[in-house]
Write an enzyme that holds these catalytic residues in place. Structure first.
Site, PDB file in Angstrom:
ATOM      1  N   SER A  51       0.802  -1.220   0.000  1.00 13.85           N
ATOM      2  CA  SER A  51       0.000   0.000   0.000  1.00 13.85           C
ATOM      3  C   SER A  51       0.834   1.268   0.000  1.00 13.85           C
ATOM      4  CB  SER A  51      -0.930   0.003   1.200  1.00 13.85           C
ATOM      5  OG  SER A  51      -0.180   0.121   2.380  1.00 13.85           O
ATOM      6  N   HIS A  79      -5.218  -5.079  -0.221  1.00 10.30           N
ATOM      7  CA  HIS A  79      -5.409  -4.040  -1.237  1.00 10.30           C
ATOM      8  C   HIS A  79      -5.672  -4.598  -2.624  1.00 10.30           C
ATOM      9  CE1 HIS A  79      -4.459  -0.486   1.193  1.00 10.30           C
ATOM     10  NE2 HIS A  79      -3.743  -1.350   1.899  1.00 10.30           N
ATOM     11  N   LYS A  97     -11.723  -2.489   2.035  1.00  7.27           N
ATOM     12  CA  LYS A  97     -11.345  -1.678   0.890  1.00  7.27           C
ATOM     13  C   LYS A  97     -12.303  -1.832  -0.278  1.00  7.27           C
ATOM     14  CE  LYS A  97      -7.357  -1.586   3.364  1.00  7.27           C
ATOM     15  NZ  LYS A  97      -6.798  -2.498   4.321  1.00  7.27           N
TER      16      LYS A  97
END
Lengths: 551, 474
Positions: A306, A334, A366
């Site tokens: 990230s 992610h 996310k």
């Protein structure tokens, strides 16, 4: 993204009713091996740029920190001598004989560097964090020691939230379904999975997750961070286990590894040769001192990093783990939803069988616009976790509306709602990421990471520019995330943009103009690489437009 | 004296070269070898065992080929209860539908009946339609929503402390708070009956942990005295060694209350900071539900840090720490579970806020709850074959077998009691532990939780069911 294997992805194209045939867009190859890529394709996919810092910039950055530290000492002196008022909180008088709770050098950085620019972080929002959000305005009356809300807010384009597929929504089918679950189950749970907190909706969530990932079974938890920190100990407990961990792994993975009380070795970020060297050394030499053979070895990596925007070289890792008999833990916080033709994450991106990854971990925070995390894999693994995970035994289960949000968004991604809206989101995100990154490179910024990553870090280097960049863009109604030491190496402060499927091309164009303008004024276009030409917008958005047309 | 006189005659280049040419060859060879040896010594690595054993490539390959890893995880026994969990459908309020059968709920920790409260649901629902479900980011990066700040303010006001900080997960609250303060080299005195979250927090902190006997202040004082003696021997080290005591308000594993006044006395006497985990006592003890400090009338300023989760009395998700700003604010940069995790979904934050508001509006609710605890405690105490563990005013109580034999046998008996009670309409659960990992494994028990909505009839019915089943099983 095109894969090397001739027909690798042919089966995952959406059929007429929008359903995806293959569970994970993966076709089992007849020989069962990792597909063999043509060299240039794999080269293109693993193309990641990490342009080194120009020498002058590095010198100036160190100089900047040097100045800040000098001024810090000077102001500490002023505070001590009473010339400058101290705004930091002090301990109660009663406690003066106690050992101080903090050591002064611990707080030097916070007091003298962080506080000066603390307004760039923790900005409160007062709306849903979708493509645009309302950021509450704050002012400080005492030199940034305390921030006060003014009551006003500013509508900004949101380039900070992890809302990859745009499911952070307060209307639409997901919100309606979540509201229904709230009505049915209430907000909390008040029990653990092993006691009386095992709701029907949790079981549905786990079946859906396993189906989505194309593995046998899955188990879900209420917090993404805890999914790592509370489950790794259940896998690698006891003596004689070795954990090989990427140097840039997330804090939750590091904590989880530490809680195992076992040996941890760190390898260079995404460096396959280093992994192999460390693996060989470990197996050959055995445990330290006794040289007894290791009981088992676990390699822990993330799908997308990230802070770097890099994508893990999964096929190589799978080759290694098979060759040497190690196990692989893949954190897709992610990458799940954000990578791959149908959003199945980094396994689909590389066209490898998800069953080759021993432990598939990911979060729902996310791409799914919810909260919590999952671990997926073989039935045997999941049974073990159900029985021995710290989380299923001691922690409260996931809230029902949150679970429902995941189920609903996951079904949309899989096309099980009978539309191609999920597919459209995935394509939009891919196009946005490609377009945005290429334009930034074209402007001359130093951009880190993989071309296909929806995380786009832009290097700022100098400490003063961290704040300037964030504040200037905020003035132009763009909310960005800036990161400095200790989250990054000292000289590699950066801004990080997170693209979303909710962003439209017009929004991005507006933002790019603002960034370019700020970049010129702050002299951030550091790149020494020869200028490149970005692909045209039409080319980037070709697939999106045709899909939208279909719909 | 002139300066020039003391300067040694310079050694000219020519002379150097001449000396070199005239010197005997063996001399030069020896000197060069000496220099090489010195350089070699300077740059050589320190002695390592691995280097002494030089393996050939073939040997290495053999070792690599021979290595057989253990399976990643062992097979889980088919009859492990976690593989056959009961399935709850619908709200787990006073009544709960378990495996399709409606039961009276004595298993979930919904003390104040906030789960199932319409007002809370309504507030959460409107938050859902304003903020969506997830917050999509950690607090630092746009994951701070105004409702989080609002709840933190409300919690600080409610507990009468300066500041409160929210966590997204109950377990992570105390487990993150401990390592934020206590580091390697520090000492933590911890009750040996402390819950699992505390144990994990201690492990993460890498501090030295000294366990004292459960709820035994004399034992704690003995250990503190010993420590003080050690400190005298090494005052330099003692001046930088932070000392903490970690206790629970009401113990999850035993249902008893910490003797706080004595503890506060020890705090000032031996200069140790007190951290209390109040998950079970917050919203339960005290006239206004402020917890164990209010229960004993101890000023809350005397406690350095209070941590509680919002998953019991408040019937939401997450947890919070509260105390002086000087202490709490540190977690905003050092609390791992705070910094590196996505923030609490706004709708759950609003649910907790609303529950807190209800607690403030109805302070009588806590006395009502305690009355029910006492009723149930008295009733359960009279069941033959079982004994009740815990204070009468504790909202949880552990039902243990009066005559204990082996652990597996006892657990099976208790499981049978739970299952049979469930068939007769009373939902109970055995307290689950990771048997290999607990510091001090409590005896097997059925953990009974009290809900304020229980009527006297409910309690009578439930106890008579349990009595009958116990008679049958034991």
């Amino acid at each position: 993204m095109v894969l090397g294997g001739e027909n690798t992805l042919s089966g995952s194209a959406p059929t007429a009713n929008g359903h995806v045939k293959e569970s994970n867009g993966f076709i089992q190859h007849s020989n069962g091996h990792v597909p063999h890529y043509k060299d240039d394709k794999i080269k293109k996919m693993s193309q990641e740029s990490f342009e080194p810092v120009p020498l002058l910039v590095a010198c100036l950055t160190y100089l900047g920190y040097g100045m800040l530290v000098l001024f810090g000492y000077f102001r500490d002196f002023l505070r001590k001598s009473g010339v400058e008022t101290t705004h930091s909180t002090i301990e109660r008088k009663k406690m003066k004989d106690f050992v101080p709770l903090y050591q002064s050098f611990e707080s030097f950085y916070t007091r003298n560097l962080y506080t000066r620019i603390r307004d760039c972080w923790n900005r409160p929002i007062c709306s849903v964090p979708s493509a645009e959000f309302d950021v509450s305005e704050r002012v400080s009356d005492d030199g940034n020691w305390h921030l006060r809300l003014t009551g006003k807010s500013r509508r900004c384009v949101n380039l900070g939230s992890y809302n990859y597929l745009g499911f952070a929504e307060n209307t639409g089918p997901c919100a309606d379904a979540a509201a229904k679950a709230l009505q049915q189950y209430g907000a909390g749970v008040c029990s653990t999975r092993q006691e009386l907190g095992n709701y029907r909706i949790h079981e549905e969530l786990e079946q859906t997750t396993a189906r989505f990932l194309g593995v046998e079974d899955a188990v879900t938890f209420g917090m993404g961070f805890a999914t790592n920190s509370m489950n790794i100990p259940a896998l690698m407990g006891g003596k004689g286990c070795l954990i090989l961990s990427d140097e840039l792994n997330h804090a939750s993975l590091v904590l989880g590894a530490r809680l195992c009380s076992t040996v941890i070795k760190v390898f260079k970020h995404n460096d396959i040769e280093d992994v192999e060297r460390k693996l060989r050394e470990a197996i050959i030499n055995g445990q330290p001192r006794t040289h007894r053979a290791w009981r088992k070895i676990l390699i822990i990596v993330e799908g997308i990093y990230s802070m770097e925007g890099s994508i893990i070289k999964l096929p190589d890792l799978i080759r290694l783990k098979k060759k040497y008999g190690a196990y692989l833990y893949l954190d897709e916080a992610h990458s799940i939803g954000a990578l791959g033709e149908t959003g199945r994450g980094v396994t689909e991106y590389w066209g490898v069988d998800p069953r080759d990854v021993d432990i598939m971990m990911g979060t729902f925070t996310k791409s799914f616009g919810a909260a919590g995390g999952y671990i997926a894999g073989s039935k045997r693994l999941i049974n073990h976790l159900r029985a021995y995970s710290h989380s299923t035994t001691y922690a409260c289960s996931m809230a029902a509306p949150v679970a429902q949000q995941v189920i609903s968004s996951m079904k949309i991604i899989m096309g099980e709602d009978g539309t191609n809206r999920g597919q459209l989101r995935i394509k939009q995100l891919a196009a946005n990421s490609k377009y945005f990154r290429q334009r930034l490179v074209e402007m001359g910024f130093i951009v880190y990471g993989n071309d296909d990553s929806p995380i786009v870090p832009v290097l700022l280097y100098m400490p003063a520019k961290i704040a300037a960049f964030s504040r200037e863009l905020y003035q132009q109604n763009v909310g960005v995330v800036v990161v400095g030491f200790p989250a990054t190496p000292l000289v590699e402060s950066r801004a990080r943009f997170c693209l979303s499927a909710a962003h439209t091309r017009e929004m991005l164009d507006k933002v790019l103009d603002a960034i370019s303008d700020v970049g010129d004024r702050l002299q951030l276009k550091y790149s020494l690489n020869p200028p490149t030409k970005a692909a045209s917008a039409e080319e980037c958005y070709k697939q999106v437009d045709s899909l939208a047309h279909e719909a | 004296m002139a300066v020039e006189d003391v300067i040694v005659e310079p050694w000219y280049m020519m002379q150097m070269v001449q000396a070199f040419l005239q010197a005997p060859v063996y001399h030069i060879v020896i000197e060069v070898l000496l220099i090489v040896w010195i350089i070699g010594l300077l740059f050589s690595k320190s002695y390592r065992i691995q280097e002494r054993v030089q393996l050939t490539e073939k040997e290495k390959e053999d070792l690599l080929a021979e290595w057989q890893p253990e399976p990643l995880v062992p097979d889980t026994p088919e009859d492990h209860p976690a593989l056959h969990p009961r399935v709850v459908s619908g709200k787990a309020g006073l009544k709960v539908v378990v495996d399709g059968k409606e039961c009276l709920n004595l298993a979930t920790l919904n003390f104040l009946g906030m789960l199932g409260n319409k007002r809370i649901e309504k507030a959460a629902n409107s938050a859902l339609y304003k903020y969506g479900v997830g917050s999509c980011g950690p607090r630092g990066f746009y994951g701070t929503v105004d409702v989080h700040l609002d709840l933190e303010d409300k919690l600080a006001k409610f507990t009468r402390t300066e500041e409160a900080i929210l966590y997204a997960y109950g377990f992570a609250t105390i487990a993150s708070a401990i390592p934020a303060y206590s580091k390697r080299g520090d000492i933590v005195f911890c009750d040996e009956g402390a819950c699992f979250a505390i144990q994990k927090g201690l492990l993460a902190s890498r501090s030295k942990v000294v366990y004292f006997k459960h709820n035994d202040m004399e034992d704690l004082e003995r250990l503190l005295k010993e420590q003080a003696k050690d400190d005298k021997k090494n005052p330099k080290k003692a001046a930088v060694t932070r000392r903490f005591v970690l206790v629970e308000g009401i113990y999850m594993n035993y249902g008893d209350i910490v003797p706080l006044p004595k503890l506060v006395e020890l705090k000032y006497k031996y200069k140790v900071r007190i951290f209390i985990e109040e998950s079970l006592s917050f919203g339960v003890l005290g006239d206004n539900g402020r917890g164990v400090t209010e229960h004993f009338g101890v000023p809350i300023e005397d406690i350095d840090l209070i941590s509680a989760n919002m998953e019991m009395s408040l019937a939401s998700i997450g947890g919070f720490c509260c105390g002086d700003s000087f202490v709490i604010d540190h977690q905003r940069l050092s609390g791992q579970g705070y910094c590196f995790s996505a923030s609490l979904p706004p709708m759950l934050s609003v649910a907790a806020s609303e529950a807190l508001l209800i607690m403030e509006e109805k302070p009588g609710i806590f006395e009502e709850l305690r009355t029910r605890c006492k009723w149930l405690h008295a009733k359960l105490s009279s069941i033959p074959g079982l004994k009740v563990c815990g204070e009468p005013i504790s909202p949880i109580m552990h039902l243990q077998l009066a005559a204990q034999s082996s652990r597996t046998e006892d657990t099976t008996k208790l499981e049978t009691i739970c299952n049979e009670c469930m068939n007769q309409g009373v939902a109970l659960t055995v307290a689950r532990y990771l048997e290999g990992e607990e510091h001090l494994l409590p005896p097997p028990s059925i953990r009974i939780a009290v809900n304020v909505e229980l009527t006297e009839d409910d309690i009578n019915d439930a106890t008579s069911v349990i009595t009958n089943v116990a008679k049958m099983v034991l």
